[in-house]
Each structure stands twice: as C-alpha cells, then as structure tokens.
Design a protein around this motif. Structure first.
Motif, PDB file in Angstrom:
ATOM      1  N   LEU A 134      30.599  44.770  26.363  1.00 48.14           N
ATOM      2  CA  LEU A 134      30.404  45.935  27.234  1.00 48.14           C
ATOM      3  C   LEU A 134      29.600  45.585  28.486  1.00 48.14           C
ATOM      4  N   GLU A 135      28.693  44.621  28.358  1.00 46.21           N
ATOM      5  CA  GLU A 135      27.887  44.207  29.508  1.00 46.21           C
ATOM      6  C   GLU A 135      28.762  43.738  30.669  1.00 46.21           C
ATOM      7  N   ALA A 136      29.901  43.166  30.343  1.00 44.24           N
ATOM      8  CA  ALA A 136      30.775  42.610  31.369  1.00 44.24           C
ATOM      9  C   ALA A 136      31.531  43.671  32.153  1.00 44.24           C
ATOM     10  N   VAL A 137      31.608  44.893  31.616  1.00 47.21           N
ATOM     11  CA  VAL A 137      32.436  45.917  32.262  1.00 47.21           C
ATOM     12  C   VAL A 137      31.672  47.174  32.660  1.00 47.21           C
ATOM     13  N   THR A 138      30.440  47.315  32.218  1.00 44.83           N
ATOM     14  CA  THR A 138      29.679  48.543  32.467  1.00 44.83           C
ATOM     15  C   THR A 138      28.690  48.345  33.607  1.00 44.83           C
ATOM     16  N   LYS A 139      28.847  49.108  34.670  1.00 40.23           N
ATOM     17  CA  LYS A 139      27.869  49.038  35.758  1.00 40.23           C
ATOM     18  C   LYS A 139      27.087  50.335  35.908  1.00 40.23           C
ATOM     19  N   GLY A 140      27.415  51.327  35.109  1.00 37.61           N
ATOM     20  CA  GLY A 140      26.726  52.610  35.178  1.00 37.61           C
ATOM     21  C   GLY A 140      26.285  53.098  33.813  1.00 37.61           C
ATOM     22  N   THR A 141      27.054  54.038  33.258  1.00 34.38           N
ATOM     23  CA  THR A 141      26.660  54.699  32.020  1.00 34.38           C
ATOM     24  C   THR A 141      27.713  54.522  30.940  1.00 34.38           C
ATOM     25  N   LEU A 142      27.221  54.266  29.739  1.00 36.92           N
ATOM     26  CA  LEU A 142      28.071  54.163  28.545  1.00 36.92           C
ATOM     27  C   LEU A 142      27.825  55.379  27.666  1.00 36.92           C
ATOM     28  N   TYR A 143      28.897  56.024  27.228  1.00 37.31           N
ATOM     29  CA  TYR A 143      28.801  57.139  26.291  1.00 37.31           C
ATOM     30  C   TYR A 143      29.460  56.729  24.980  1.00 37.31           C
ATOM     31  N   ILE A 144      28.743  56.907  23.878  1.00 36.50           N
ATOM     32  CA  ILE A 144      29.271  56.568  22.558  1.00 36.50           C
ATOM     33  C   ILE A 144      29.260  57.805  21.669  1.00 36.50           C
ATOM     34  N   LEU A 145      30.418  58.139  21.130  1.00 36.47           N
ATOM     35  CA  LEU A 145      30.541  59.187  20.120  1.00 36.47           C
ATOM     36  C   LEU A 145      30.922  58.495  18.824  1.00 36.47           C
ATOM     37  N   CYS A 146      30.036  58.565  17.823  1.00 42.33           N
ATOM     38  CA  CYS A 146      30.294  57.869  16.559  1.00 42.33           C
ATOM     39  C   CYS A 146      29.820  58.701  15.383  1.00 42.33           C
ATOM     40  N   PHE A 147      30.344  58.382  14.216  1.00 45.39           N
ATOM     41  CA  PHE A 147      29.912  59.070  13.004  1.00 45.39           C
ATOM     42  C   PHE A 147      28.416  58.842  12.765  1.00 45.39           C
ATOM     43  N   SER A 148      27.743  59.879  12.283  1.00 49.04           N
ATOM     44  CA  SER A 148      26.365  59.748  11.814  1.00 49.04           C
ATOM     45  C   SER A 148      26.353  60.038  10.314  1.00 49.04           C
ATOM     46  N   GLU A 149      25.168  60.128   9.761  1.00 40.97           N
ATOM     47  CA  GLU A 149      25.050  60.385   8.333  1.00 40.97           C
ATOM     48  C   GLU A 149      24.971  61.888   8.051  1.00 40.97           C
ATOM     49  N   GLY A 150      25.115  62.239   6.783  1.00 36.26           N
ATOM     50  CA  GLY A 150      24.963  63.636   6.402  1.00 36.26           C
ATOM     51  C   GLY A 150      26.140  64.120   5.584  1.00 36.26           C
ATOM     52  N   GLU A 151      26.094  65.388   5.222  1.00 29.68           N
ATOM     53  CA  GLU A 151      27.172  65.994   4.445  1.00 29.68           C
ATOM     54  C   GLU A 151      28.473  65.916   5.219  1.00 29.68           C
ATOM     55  N   SER A 152      29.569  65.588   4.535  1.00 26.63           N
ATOM     56  CA  SER A 152      30.895  65.426   5.149  1.00 26.63           C
ATOM     57  C   SER A 152      30.932  64.284   6.147  1.00 26.63           C
ATOM     58  N   ALA A 153      30.106  63.258   5.929  1.00 21.29           N
ATOM     59  CA  ALA A 153      30.077  62.112   6.838  1.00 21.29           C
ATOM     60  C   ALA A 153      31.422  61.401   6.843  1.00 21.29           C
ATOM     61  N   GLY A 154      31.716  60.750   7.967  1.00 18.04           N
ATOM     62  CA  GLY A 154      32.942  59.979   8.084  1.00 18.04           C
ATOM     63  C   GLY A 154      32.862  58.683   7.298  1.00 18.04           C
ATOM     64  N   PRO A 155      33.918  57.874   7.303  1.00 14.67           N
ATOM     65  CA  PRO A 155      33.978  56.665   6.484  1.00 14.67           C
ATOM     66  C   PRO A 155      33.072  55.526   6.941  1.00 14.67           C
ATOM     67  N   HIS A 156      32.572  55.601   8.177  1.00 17.85           N
ATOM     68  CA  HIS A 156      31.679  54.552   8.677  1.00 17.85           C
ATOM     69  C   HIS A 156      30.402  55.188   9.235  1.00 17.85           C
ATOM     70  N   PRO A 157      29.561  55.813   8.417  1.00 18.98           N
ATOM     71  CA  PRO A 157      28.357  56.476   8.927  1.00 18.98           C
ATOM     72  C   PRO A 157      27.388  55.480   9.554  1.00 18.98           C
ATOM     73  N   VAL A 158      26.754  55.910  10.639  1.00 16.63           N
ATOM     74  CA  VAL A 158      25.839  55.038  11.388  1.00 16.63           C
ATOM     75  C   VAL A 158      24.447  55.667  11.415  1.00 16.63           C
ATOM     76  N   LYS A 159      23.456  54.904  10.987  1.00 19.01           N
ATOM     77  CA  LYS A 159      22.076  55.360  11.125  1.00 19.01           C
ATOM     78  C   LYS A 159      21.684  55.325  12.601  1.00 19.01           C
TER      79      LYS A 159
END
Length: 210
Positions: A139-164
């Motif tokens: 990502l360092e090679a292509v990002t010159k401004g802002t990166l937005y990440i939407l990813c699974f978190s933990e909790g009830e009904s969590a997705g298959p790859h929960p991220v702390k």
C-alpha cells in the motif's frame, strides 16, 4: 500440465485454507460478500474521498461504481477475473467510466501509480499477520493521501475473519498515521439486514521527512 488456478502468484492464507483461488468464489453465483450493492459504510463515507481513487480488492465493483457515480476517477483491482468481468459489465450497463484491472494486492507497486485515496473493503481481514505486513508495504507504493479500511471486527455475529482493534493498527508504522477507527457494520449475503460487526479505519500517509 494443468493450468495454475492462482495465475503464477503465491496463494494467500485464505486460499491455502480453502484450497481454492479467490476467483472460485464467483463461479456459482454471487460471492458471500457480494450482497448486490455498495457497502453502506462506504456510501456514508464517500464524501470524504478525494482525487484519484484505488479500490483494492474491488470484487464485482459495487463500491468502485458508486464512487465513480459521484464523479471520482476510480481504478478497481482484483485477482478474481470473473469478478472483474462482472464489474466491467456493470460499468457498461450503467454508462459509467470506472476502470478495472487485474492486480495482486500484495504487489500494488506493479501498478506504477499513486492515488489520493485508497479503499480496502473486506480485503485486510482476509490476510494473516505476515501477509498484512506485506500488504501495508504494498500500500505504501500506491497511497499518497488517505487509506480507508472496512473490515470485520469481533463480537456477536462476527464474520469469518474477525480482527482485533490492535491487529488492525499494528502493521501501520512509520509513514502512516491512524487517524480514526469507527465502529461500523459490513453487509454480507449470510447476515441479516444489520450485517456483521466491523471497523472503519481512516489511515493517512505522512509526508516524507527531509
């Protein structure tokens, strides 16, 4: 000699776990994350996107197409050729001008281009810890401004790859600033209308020091 289903690249941890390339997710109908529209979290945040946009792991293109409809120039990249063909077909049908190309998210430097805004919707959480380090380097090679990440978190009904939360921030060291991490939801075909718990991170590239 049988054709390499991974196109000559090293399979990711998810692909090794399933034994299938990402493209297989699109062979028998929509992928589990392809619920038929842009992610609501991306729609809500779209006003923050500026300049040229890279959608890394764009899938069938719904997020990229939404951003293009708002007047932003967008390149969507993925390793799944079936998804890219679907994205291009949607682009033609809707009369939009998004671009879609094959690219490995772990080697984005091969694009030889930098973007004002980069979107990762559902890609970060599919990598293991070592891959995330390599991904951030990519990502360092292509990002010159802002990166937005939407990813699974933990909790009830969590997705298959929960991220702390700490696992989300850990790979981003010098040259990055984690501006915010918001509590969000991710829509999938296998969750109800409220979706799965998620993080929406805003991470900025810091100017190079003299």
């Amino acid at each position: 000699m049988p054709e390499d289903p991974f196109g000559g690249r090293k399979p990711t941890s998810h692909e090794r776990m399933t034994g299938l390339p990402w493209d297989a997710s699109y062979h028998e109908g929509p992928a589990p994350w392809d619920f038929g529209g842009p992610q609501p979290a991306v729609v809500r945040a779209a006003g923050r996107f500026t300049g040229t946009v890279l959608d890394a792991g764009c899938g069938s293109g719904e997020n990229a197409l939404h951003l293009v409809s708002r007047g932003l120039p967008v390149l969507g990249v993925d390793v799944a050729e079936t998804a890219l063909e679907t994205a291009r077909e949607k682009n033609r049908e809707r009369g939009l001008d998004a671009e879609f190309a094959t690219a490995d998210a772990l080697h984005l430097e091969r694009l030889q281009c930098r973007f004002d805004t980069v979107l990762d919707c559902g890609l970060f959480h599919a990598f293991d810890a070592d891959e995330r380090v390599a991904y951030v380097k990519s990502l360092e090679a292509v990002t010159k401004g802002t990166l937005y990440i939407l990813c699974f978190s933990e909790g009830e009904s969590a997705g298959p790859h929960p991220v702390k939360r700490e696992a989300l921030t850990k790979p981003f060291g010098a040259g990055w600033r984690v501006k915010s991490i918001e509590v969000e939801r991710v829509q999938t075909r296998f969750h109800d209308e409220s979706g799965a718990p998620a993080w929406f991170a805003t991470i900025e590239r810091e100017p190079a020091r003299e």
